[in-house]
Design a protein around this motif. Structure first.
Motif, PDB file in Angstrom:
ATOM      1  N   THR A   2       0.826  -1.211   0.000  1.00 30.12           N
ATOM      2  CA  THR A   2       0.000   0.000   0.000  1.00 30.12           C
ATOM      3  C   THR A   2       0.857   1.256   0.000  1.00 30.12           C
ATOM      4  OG1 THR A   2      -1.859  -1.078   1.125  1.00 30.12           O
ATOM      5  CG2 THR A   2      -1.697   1.311   1.320  1.00 30.12           C
ATOM      6  N   VAL A   7       1.041   3.963  -3.131  1.00 26.57           N
ATOM      7  CA  VAL A   7       0.656   5.357  -2.934  1.00 26.57           C
ATOM      8  C   VAL A   7       1.859   6.281  -3.101  1.00 26.57           C
ATOM      9  CG1 VAL A   7      -0.249   7.023  -1.267  1.00 26.57           C
ATOM     10  CG2 VAL A   7      -1.300   4.772  -1.465  1.00 26.57           C
ATOM     11  N   SER A  20       2.811   6.529  -6.911  1.00 29.01           N
ATOM     12  CA  SER A  20       1.773   7.203  -7.699  1.00 29.01           C
ATOM     13  C   SER A  20       1.681   8.686  -7.352  1.00 29.01           C
ATOM     14  CB  SER A  20       0.419   6.520  -7.487  1.00 29.01           C
ATOM     15  OG  SER A  20       0.008   6.601  -6.129  1.00 29.01           O
ATOM     16  N   VAL A  21       1.802   9.038  -6.070  1.00 31.81           N
ATOM     17  CA  VAL A  21       1.742  10.447  -5.679  1.00 31.81           C
ATOM     18  C   VAL A  21       2.961  11.202  -6.218  1.00 31.81           C
ATOM     19  CG1 VAL A  21       1.882  12.016  -3.702  1.00 31.81           C
ATOM     20  CG2 VAL A  21       0.281  10.107  -3.665  1.00 31.81           C
ATOM     21  N   PHE A  79      -3.853   5.240 -10.527  1.00 31.55           N
ATOM     22  CA  PHE A  79      -3.671   6.120  -9.378  1.00 31.55           C
ATOM     23  C   PHE A  79      -2.864   7.359  -9.752  1.00 31.55           C
ATOM     24  CE2 PHE A  79      -4.520   3.609  -5.273  1.00 31.55           C
ATOM     25  CZ  PHE A  79      -5.618   2.991  -5.852  1.00 31.55           C
ATOM     26  N   THR A  89      -4.417  11.098  -9.199  1.00 33.67           N
ATOM     27  CA  THR A  89      -3.878  12.082  -8.262  1.00 33.67           C
ATOM     28  C   THR A  89      -3.236  13.256  -8.991  1.00 33.67           C
ATOM     29  OG1 THR A  89      -2.478  12.338  -6.293  1.00 33.67           O
ATOM     30  CG2 THR A  89      -1.606  10.973  -8.041  1.00 33.67           C
ATOM     31  N   MET A  95      -5.482   9.339  -0.763  1.00 26.83           N
ATOM     32  CA  MET A  95      -4.983   8.270  -1.620  1.00 26.83           C
ATOM     33  C   MET A  95      -4.687   7.009  -0.818  1.00 26.83           C
ATOM     34  SD  MET A  95      -5.080   9.175  -4.753  1.00 26.83           S
ATOM     35  CE  MET A  95      -4.094   7.854  -5.440  1.00 26.83           C
ATOM     36  N   ILE A  96      -4.184   7.169   0.404  1.00 26.61           N
ATOM     37  CA  ILE A  96      -3.924   5.999   1.240  1.00 26.61           C
ATOM     38  C   ILE A  96      -5.222   5.257   1.528  1.00 26.61           C
ATOM     39  CG2 ILE A  96      -3.220   5.271   3.551  1.00 26.61           C
ATOM     40  CD1 ILE A  96      -1.093   7.449   3.473  1.00 26.61           C
ATOM     41  N   SER A 146      -6.706   3.632  -1.629  1.00 24.13           N
ATOM     42  CA  SER A 146      -5.924   2.549  -2.222  1.00 24.13           C
ATOM     43  C   SER A 146      -6.510   1.176  -1.934  1.00 24.13           C
ATOM     44  CB  SER A 146      -4.483   2.601  -1.703  1.00 24.13           C
ATOM     45  OG  SER A 146      -4.433   2.337  -0.304  1.00 24.13           O
TER      46      SER A 146
END
Length: 275
Positions: free
Chosen positions: A68, A72, A75-76, A151, A155, A212-213, A216
């Motif tokens: 996870t 994240v 992707s962020v 993702f 974002t 986002m966390i 996910s």
């Protein structure tokens, strides 16, 4: 000695005792209810805690948590890199660039993340022959890469709007002063506008990472064994409801840790703004 201007000094009045208003009573009642629910949850976890359960499935939780955080984090980061040209396009006076960026952000901010993930995983998966022809099938056949791709696109749209709004908050006088000093537009943006905008955007960026966390968890439905995916596996083997409680506590711990780190970071970066 006579008082100045003939005005006699008087002691400050005693503060009036606070009464028990309906709002105050309601606040204490809600706080008490939450404390009672928290106590019941802790009592339940203590009563059902099994060392064998944690020894057997603990590594799976840790593996899912790492997946996870990795998903994240990457992707962020990629979304942040993509958001800069998108934000500049939204601020551009070019109708084509502005319209293209607006269409992108409108679509990805206006549709559910799970729908976007399905479009990438199942929609592009149906084009396997075309993807094989251009050498991209190795990427889109893996659920993890599809989730990462979806993702990142999602974002990036939100981060672009955050950055665009932050750039707009920088006073126009900053640009005028830079122009008067003979600085180029790129130097002005890189050295003056962007640093100030990033400070303004710091709190919204933190909120976006937290969202986002929590979002996910949807990747579990496309067979990615993140924290929620591992939790579903644990429950399917143990049929023990505490499997989801431990997952919820792990999500809560990650979010609270990130929130506190972000508070320290914000205080550190904005200390020059405080008097």
């Amino acid at each position: 000695m006579a008082p100045a201007f003939g005005i006699e000094a008087r002691p400050a009045p005693e503060p009036k005792p606070r009464g028990w208003s309906s709002a105050r009573i309601g606040g204490y009642a809600v706080a008490g209810l939450w404390l009672a629910l928290l106590g019941l949850l802790l009592a339940y976890l203590i009563s059902v805690f099994s060392p064998d359960f944690m020894m057997r499935y603990g590594p799976r939780y840790l593996d899912g948590l790492w997946t996870t955080l990795l998903l994240v984090g990457i992707s962020v980061t990629l979304g942040g890199l993509l958001s800069l040209p998108l934000a500049l396009a939204r601020l551009s006076g070019n109708a084509f660039l502005n319209g293209a960026a607006l269409s992108y952000t409108t679509f990805f901010r206006g549709t559910p993340l799970i729908a976007q993930t399905f479009l990438v995983y199942y929609g592009l998966g149906a084009l396997n022959d075309e993807l094989k022809a251009i050498g991209l099938w190795w990427f889109f056949r893996e659920a993890w890469y599809c989730a990462l791709f979806a993702f990142t696109l999602h974002t990036a749209a939100y981060q672009a709007e955050i950055l665009r709004g932050a750039i707009r908050t920088v006073p126009s006088g900053q640009r005028e002063a830079s122009k008067a000093m003979g600085l180029s537009r790129w130097t002005t943006f890189q050295k003056i506008i962007l640093p100030q905008a990033l400070i303004v955007a710091l709190r919204p960026y933190g909120n976006e990472i937290v969202l986002m966390i929590k979002a996910s968890a949807i990747v579990a439905v496309i067979t990615v064994y993140d924290l929620m995916g591992q939790t579903r596996f644990v429950f399917s083997r143990s049929f023990d409801f505490q499997a989801y409680l431990w997952a919820a506590l792990l999500y809560l711990a990650v979010v609270e840790t990130l929130r506190r780190i972000w508070d320290v970071l914000e205080q550190r970066l904005t200390r020059h703004l405080k008097r």
